[in-house]
Design an enzyme around this catalytic site. Structure first.
Site, mmCIF file in Angstrom:
data_model
loop_
_atom_site.group_PDB
_atom_site.id
_atom_site.type_symbol
_atom_site.label_atom_id
_atom_site.label_comp_id
_atom_site.label_asym_id
_atom_site.label_seq_id
_atom_site.Cartn_x
_atom_site.Cartn_y
_atom_site.Cartn_z
ATOM 1 N N GLU A 156 0.842 -1.205 0.000
ATOM 2 C CA GLU A 156 0.000 0.000 0.000
ATOM 3 C C GLU A 156 0.875 1.253 0.000
ATOM 4 O O GLU A 156 0.822 2.071 0.934
ATOM 5 C CB GLU A 156 -0.959 0.002 1.185
ATOM 6 C CG GLU A 156 -2.013 -1.077 1.098
ATOM 7 C CD GLU A 156 -3.123 -0.917 2.126
ATOM 8 O OE1 GLU A 156 -2.914 -0.224 3.136
ATOM 9 O OE2 GLU A 156 -4.204 -1.488 1.917
ATOM 10 N N GLU A 313 -6.692 -7.454 -0.392
ATOM 11 C CA GLU A 313 -7.028 -7.441 1.038
ATOM 12 C C GLU A 313 -8.481 -7.022 1.190
ATOM 13 O O GLU A 313 -8.935 -6.097 0.508
ATOM 14 C CB GLU A 313 -6.210 -6.390 1.803
ATOM 15 C CG GLU A 313 -4.763 -6.690 2.014
ATOM 16 C CD GLU A 313 -4.083 -5.567 2.817
ATOM 17 O OE1 GLU A 313 -4.778 -4.845 3.563
ATOM 18 O OE2 GLU A 313 -2.863 -5.412 2.669
HETATM 19 C C1 GAL Z 1 -4.115 -2.313 5.122
HETATM 20 C C2 GAL Z 1 -2.717 -2.863 5.271
HETATM 21 C C3 GAL Z 1 -2.662 -4.108 6.116
HETATM 22 C C4 GAL Z 1 -3.535 -3.965 7.326
HETATM 23 C C5 GAL Z 1 -4.945 -3.636 6.902
HETATM 24 C C6 GAL Z 1 -5.908 -3.507 8.055
HETATM 25 O O1 GAL Z 1 -4.056 -0.945 4.960
HETATM 26 O O2 GAL Z 1 -2.139 -3.131 4.019
HETATM 27 O O3 GAL Z 1 -1.327 -4.348 6.480
HETATM 28 O O4 GAL Z 1 -3.029 -2.953 8.147
HETATM 29 O O5 GAL Z 1 -4.936 -2.407 6.221
HETATM 30 O O6 GAL Z 1 -7.192 -3.137 7.638
#
Ligand code: GAL
Length: 690
Positions: A156, A313
């Protein structure tokens, strides 16, 4: 670079099902159980080494790969692919201790301390050198590892450190400006520095837009956004170059197309990715988190130019970073997941595999929760895994849409600057409102960049495109002149790419296209509203519109603009262009967009409220996704085989409350019942994009 990597290729042609896996937190005995449970759930791709730097390089230049070797070997043995992080996302403590100058600086000149994550300046050569040294090591060691499926550069990029205001960044900004403008005269002209005595007579006088006593120069601020996006992209390409030299695996990074992150212009990043990956979390600070999910998914597909993309994610339940972290109700995780799939994702991954016991994300949901496998969360994960198995044949198919929505990060940066007519009017709110109205009406949308080829669409919606380049405005006008339909919302077309107002009346670049001219904006106080001629309500914005060829569709019923046009329609060439001069109440906006779509010849789906219908097709087959967000059963007229239940349906499928159904039908033809879906009865198939 062309995007050549099929998402399903990462999982031997199956839909990807996976997660972030942070084994650094656990004893190796736990890894064995992890991998066993991953197999049970059907996980086929895990992201590792996302935050691995401190473990891999515990002291400067001394590397320790034993644990990562063991994890990768274990995954390879079990046939689970790896989405391998380069590990550079968060710096080890020794780096910021030895070189505190890599720490980013905020606009007020204060440094940000280490102790969280991503505490590095995107322009720091010291950070870059150390990071690339690590990438070289990781790529050399694992570039041909049997578990490796794809490289995951950093993580990210710009989530926390997108904007740095330090001296190093200032130097890099000046270099970027020299490339953009060539001479100081050009820069002074573009920035309008004749105003407020801001003229620069030497390059070293130019600074990032640090905290000032008054408003800063808007073009300087806009250029700093552009520069900052380019700096992180440059970091991506620097890592990418090493990976390509040492490994044949595809390369990408995870985007953040979401409601609260706006610092990367992903239209310019996307061509550098082998596939588009996005991270998305439901944001309960919004009025409609579910339609925002759909928007983010459609935007991800837009970045992938219609190709399948990867949800890298999302969450099984609550996150930990909102003021109130709302858990998902039964069925919601499946609906969210399959909404992404319906909108073109060929893979679904979660943050993270096993819920942490320590650290700041310990209350973030995971695939394997604190409660363990005797939990609804785990049963839901198993159910999703088996659903993806049943839906495997969807991989590679594409979403159909007849309507495009123009979206621009650059316009967002410019639109939301200070010193504008109203700080209550925010770009993304207007985009979301237009998108939600279409979503409520069951109309599938492709998200496109300004200047995109629009010939495939029947209707193009342009919310709040405050900044627009001449060529992009001309492209929209040419599309309408050639028979297309467009709907433009207020505060569009106002400035050029240098934030220079287009004189002669608003909405500047779109005046002729829309057949209107307005002399003055009249923003409304949030406590005030105006009544529209249809009985609807106008809020936050109004303007004194004069008709110059357009007709009034809705007028103001009283107030300072009584009788004046609020919504207009203009025949332009062979096509038609609509304008909304205010924030319309949701019902009015939905009605207007539905009318505009119908006039444009968009096939309007006839769906019951709460039922989301999206169509993917390819290889001579069509898949109708039916997502029931309501608390009652819904019915949809379609014949084929329902894949979640493996039942045949002769003419209608019942979707139980809260459930998802996916019907495989033969490729739809003109005799497909007109009111049964957005692709039924297409008279003019060449105009439907895929
Ligand atoms: C994203 C990140 C992850 C985790 C996740 C939690 O921004 O890439 O490592 O922190 O959010 O929602």
């Amino acid at each position: 670079m062309a995007r050549s990597t099929a998402v399903a290729g990462l999982a031997d042609g199956r839909l990807v099902f996976g997660c972030d896996y942070n084994p650094e937190q656990w004893h190796p005995e736990v890894w064995v159980e992890d991998v066993r449970l991953m197999k049970e759930a059907g996980v086929n791709l895990v992201a590792v080494n996302i935050f691995g730097w401190a473990e891999l390089e515990p002291t400067p230049g001394a590397y320790s790969f034993d644990r990562l070797d063991a994890v990768l070997d274990l995954l390879a043995e079990q046939g689970i692919g790896v989405n391998l992080g380069t590990g550079t996302s968060s710096t080890p403590a020794w780096l910021t201790t030895l070189h505190p100058e890599v720490l980013p600086q905020a606009a007020d000149g204060t440094r940000r301390w280490p102790g969280g994550r991503q505490a590095w300046c995107p322009s720091s050569p010291v950070y870059r050198e150390h990071a690339l040294r690590l990438v070289e090591q990781v790529a050399t060691r694992y570039g041909g590892h049997p578990a490796l499926r794809i490289w995951h550069v950093s993580n990210e990029l710009g989530c926390h450190n997108a904007l740095c205001y330090c001296e190093v960044s200032a130097d890099a900004f000046r270099a970027w400006l020299r490339t953009r403008y060539g001479t100081l005269d050009e820069l002074n002209n573009a920035w309008g520095t004749a105003f407020w005595s801001q003229r620069y007579s030497a390059w070293d006088q130019i600074l990032p837009p640090r905290l000032t006593l008054s408003a800063t120069n808007p073009t300087q601020t806009l250029d700093y956004q552009r520069f900052s996006s380019d700096e992180l992209l440059a970091h991506y390409t620097a890592e990418e170059a090493i990976l390509r030299r040492l490994s044949a695996a595809p390369v990408t990074t995870n985007f953040m197309v979401s409601a609260h992150i706006r610092n990367q212009d992903y239209w310019s990043w996307a061509p550098h990715m082998d596939l588009i990956a996005n991270d998305h979390y439901l944001d309960h600070r919004l009025d409609s988190p579910t339609s925002e999910l759909a928007f983010a998914a459609d935007a991800s597909r837009g970045l992938a130019q219609g190709a399948p993309w990867l949800l890298m994610e999302h969450s099984t339940g609550a996150v930990n970073w909102q003021p109130r972290n709302i858990a998902k109700i039964p069925g919601e995780m499946l609906r969210n997941s399959l909404a992404h799939l319906a909108r073109g994702a060929d893979g679904l991954c979660f943050f993270q595999w096993r819920a942490s016991l320590q650290g700041s994300e310990k209350f973030h949901s995971a695939m394997l929760p604190h409660a363990g496998i005797d939990s609804q969360n785990w049963r839901d994960v198993l159910e999703l895994g088996s659903s993806l198995h049943r839906l495997a044949e969807v991989a590679g198919t594409r979403v159909q849409a007849e309507v495009a929505l123009v979206f621009s990060w650059e316009a967002w940066w410019a639109h939301d600057q200070e010193s504008h007519p109203s700080s209550d009017v925010r770009y993304l709110d207007q985009v979301h409102a237009a998108y939600r109205a279409l979503w409520d009406a069951g109309i599938t949308v492709n998200v496109v960049a300004p200047g995109a080829d629009l010939t495939a669409y029947r209707l193009v919606v342009v919310p709040g495109l405050y900044l627009v380049r001449d060529t992009d405005a001309a492209a929209l006008a040419a599309y309408v002149a050639g028979g297309g339909h467009a709907l433009v919302t207020f505060f569009s077309g106002i400035v050029d790419e240098n934030e220079r107002v287009r004189p002669g009346g608003y909405p500047g670049a779109f005046r002729d296209l829309l057949g209107i001219r307005s002399e003055e904006f009249f923003p409304l106080h949030p406590r005030d509203s105006l009544t529209l001629s249809n009985g609807g309500t106008a809020t936050l914005w109004s303007e004194a519109l004069r008709l110059e060829g357009a007709e009034a569709v809705l007028t103001y019923d009283g107030g300072h603009l009584a009788g004046g046009p609020a919504v207009t329609r203009h025949g332009f060439g062979e096509g038609r262009a609509w304008y909304t001069g205010t924030v319309l109440d949701p019902a009015t906006l939905k009605g207007l967009l539905t009318t505009a779509a119908a006039e444009a010849g968009v096939v309007l789906p006839d769906v019951q409220e709460g039922l989301e219908v999206i169509v993917r097709s390819g290889n001579g087959r069509t898949y109708v996704f039916l997502i029931n967000h309501s608390s009652e059963d819904r019915k949809y007229r379609v014949a084929g085989t329902e894949l979640m239940t493996a039942e045949a349906s002769d003419n209608a499928v019942v979707v139980p409350a809260g459930a998802v159904r996916v019907v495989r039908t033969p490729a739809m033809t003109a005799d497909f019942p007109k009111n049964d879906g957005p692709v039924g009865d297409r008279k003019d198939a060449h105009r439907v994009s895929n």
